[in-house]
Design an enzyme around this catalytic site. Structure first.
Site, PDB file in Angstrom:
ATOM      1  N   SER A  79       3.424  -2.286  10.242  1.00 38.25           N
ATOM      2  CA  SER A  79       5.184  -2.364  10.498  1.00 38.25           C
ATOM      3  C   SER A  79       5.829  -3.462   9.961  1.00 38.25           C
ATOM      4  CB  SER A  79       5.650  -2.248  12.576  1.00 38.25           C
ATOM      5  OG  SER A  79       4.774  -0.587  12.439  1.00 38.25           O
ATOM      6  N   GLU A  99      -5.316  -4.799  10.376  1.00 41.33           N
ATOM      7  CA  GLU A  99      -4.477  -3.966  10.445  1.00 41.33           C
ATOM      8  C   GLU A  99      -4.520  -2.684  11.584  1.00 41.33           C
ATOM      9  OE1 GLU A  99      -2.505  -2.730   6.508  1.00 41.33           O
ATOM     10  OE2 GLU A  99      -4.053  -1.674   6.611  1.00 41.33           O
ATOM     11  N   ASN A 151       0.913  -1.390  -0.116  1.00 38.91           N
ATOM     12  CA  ASN A 151       0.147   0.133   0.395  1.00 38.91           C
ATOM     13  C   ASN A 151       1.325   0.997  -0.081  1.00 38.91           C
ATOM     14  OD1 ASN A 151      -1.748   2.094   0.552  1.00 38.91           O
ATOM     15  ND2 ASN A 151      -2.541   1.480   2.692  1.00 38.91           N
ATOM     16  N   TRP A 152       0.965   1.728  -1.194  1.00 40.10           N
ATOM     17  CA  TRP A 152       1.406   3.089  -1.164  1.00 40.10           C
ATOM     18  C   TRP A 152       1.116   4.766  -0.357  1.00 40.10           C
ATOM     19  CZ3 TRP A 152       3.861   2.519  -7.036  1.00 40.10           C
ATOM     20  CH2 TRP A 152       5.044   1.797  -7.104  1.00 40.10           C
ATOM     21  N   LYS A 153       0.021   4.509  -0.473  1.00 40.49           N
ATOM     22  CA  LYS A 153      -0.790   5.704   0.460  1.00 40.49           C
ATOM     23  C   LYS A 153      -0.308   6.599  -0.567  1.00 40.49           C
ATOM     24  CE  LYS A 153      -0.145   3.499   4.328  1.00 40.49           C
ATOM     25  NZ  LYS A 153       0.025   3.122   5.939  1.00 40.49           N
ATOM     26  N   GLY A 213       2.808   2.501  10.937  1.00 35.64           N
ATOM     27  CA  GLY A 213       4.042   3.386  10.305  1.00 35.64           C
ATOM     28  C   GLY A 213       4.262   3.707  12.153  1.00 35.64           C
ATOM     29  N   HIS A 272      -9.295   0.743   4.582  1.00 35.51           N
ATOM     30  CA  HIS A 272      -8.301   1.654   4.969  1.00 35.51           C
ATOM     31  C   HIS A 272      -8.483   2.636   6.803  1.00 35.51           C
ATOM     32  CE1 HIS A 272      -3.759   2.644   6.378  1.00 35.51           C
ATOM     33  NE2 HIS A 272      -4.005   1.570   5.676  1.00 35.51           N
ATOM     34  N   GLY A 292       2.787  -1.113   4.841  1.00 38.47           N
ATOM     35  CA  GLY A 292       2.428   0.421   3.860  1.00 38.47           C
ATOM     36  C   GLY A 292       4.589   0.501   3.916  1.00 38.47           C
ATOM     37  N   GLY A 293       5.039   1.813   4.994  1.00 41.19           N
ATOM     38  CA  GLY A 293       6.404   1.918   4.813  1.00 41.19           C
ATOM     39  C   GLY A 293       7.597   1.397   3.729  1.00 41.19           C
ATOM     40  N   GLU A 332      -6.599   4.450   7.734  1.00 45.87           N
ATOM     41  CA  GLU A 332      -6.624   6.243   7.760  1.00 45.87           C
ATOM     42  C   GLU A 332      -7.508   6.541   7.088  1.00 45.87           C
ATOM     43  OE1 GLU A 332      -2.585   5.403   5.492  1.00 45.87           O
ATOM     44  OE2 GLU A 332      -1.564   5.392   7.383  1.00 45.87           O
TER      45      GLU A 332
HETATM   46  P1  13P Z   1       3.087   0.768   7.796  1.00 42.73           P
HETATM   47  O1  13P Z   1       3.606  -1.060   6.881  1.00 42.73           O
HETATM   48  O2  13P Z   1       3.850   1.061   6.837  1.00 42.73           O
HETATM   49  O3  13P Z   1       2.710   0.313   8.823  1.00 42.73           O
HETATM   50  O4  13P Z   1       1.303   0.746   6.899  1.00 42.73           O
HETATM   51  C1  13P Z   1       0.243  -0.412   7.242  1.00 42.73           C
HETATM   52  C2  13P Z   1      -0.594  -0.207   6.177  1.00 42.73           C
HETATM   53  O5  13P Z   1      -0.777   0.899   6.224  1.00 42.73           O
HETATM   54  C3  13P Z   1      -1.089  -1.383   4.881  1.00 42.73           C
HETATM   55  O6  13P Z   1      -1.745  -1.133   4.996  1.00 42.73           O
END
Ligand code: 13P
Length: 249
Positions: free
Chosen positions: A212, A166, A9-11, A172, A94, A233-234, A96
């Site tokens: 994470s 999640e 997930n590149w956000k 994050g 998600h 994510g990251g 967020e």
């Molecule tokens: P991180 O891997 O950066 O913690 O993010 C997880 C995420 O929100 C994937 O959708």
């Protein structure tokens, strides 16, 4: 056998040229992967990513969509708009989006139904806050989010949904859930689906862990009974790191 999936997930990251480079570099690894490899990219990268990923094992997803087919919804993207350029997956609900863009269990349910109606595979996100976990409410929250999101879908449709557990406190933050906690939470989600739709359906749903995940902790998470992969994510923004996660499954 359930499908194994590693999804990035590149956000709100990556410009089109970065996306194309990333996909070109990832291609040889995805070719030999023991799982489906999905990249959920920003809308503006979709077209470039789809073209670059043509004839590869990399699948492309979006990170959100509206549930309506068309209309006066400035700034929104309809399911058909994704489908017609060959997008296959879409993240729905998600945390967020729930937190910053007022998504609710009701809108998540509408989006899941719209995704299914348009033959897009939804990646449904559920997860509890730290406060909810500390109050002992984690199970109730994640099973309720799952139940409300899936309401009205057929068993056949539910087996196609990918769920990502999640925990919000792990996103994050560098604080990954222990493999036992993550596996337990995923079992609770599976049990809920079993109680509503039968054991067979619940055993066929791919459920990922997200929060994470990196190349250091992936293998351990994937050694469990119920974690079928990860939503990353990251660590999905750096090709070497993402490759290592793919190779850990
Ligand atoms: P991180 O891997 O950066 O913690 O993010 C997880 C995420 O929100 C994937 O959708």
């Amino acid at each position: 056998m359930r499908k194994k999936v590693i999804a990035g997930n590149w956000k709100m990251n990556m410009l089109p040229n970065e996306a194309m480079n990333f996909i070109n570099n990832l291609e040889p690894i995805a070719k030999n992967a023991k799982c489906d490899v999905i990249l959920c990219v920003p809308y503006t990268d979709l077209f470039y990513s789809l073209l670059t990923a043509q004839n590869t094992n990399i699948k492309i997803g979006a990170q959100n969509m509206h549930w309506e087919e068309k209309g006066a919804y400035t700034g929104e993207i309809a399911p058909q708009m994704l489908k017609c350029i060959n997008v296959e997956y879409v993240i729905i609900g998600h945390s967020e989006r729930r937190q910053y863009f007022a998504e609710t269990d009701e809108t998540v349910n509408k989006k899941l139904k719209a995704a299914m109606a348009n033959k897009l595979i939804p990646i449904l996100c559920v997860g509890e806050t730290l406060k909810q976990r500390e109050l002992g409410l984690a199970e109730e929250i994640i099973t309720q989010q799952t139940e409300l999101a899936l309401e009205g879908l057929s068993k056949e449709q539910i087996e196609k949904v990918i769920i990502a557990y999640e925990p919000i406190w792990a996103i994050g933050t560098g604080k990954v859930a222990t493999k036992e906690d993550a596996n337990n939470a995923i079992k609770q989600i599976r049990n809920k689906i079993a109680s509503l739709y039968g054991k067979e359906t619940s055993e066929n749903v791919t459920i990922l862990y997200g929060g994470s995940v990196n190349s250091q902790n992936a293998k351990e998470l994937f050694s469990t009974s119920d974690i079928d992969g990860a939503l990353v994510g990251g660590a999905s923004l750096k090709v070497e790191e993402f490759e290592k996660i793919i190779n850990s499954i």
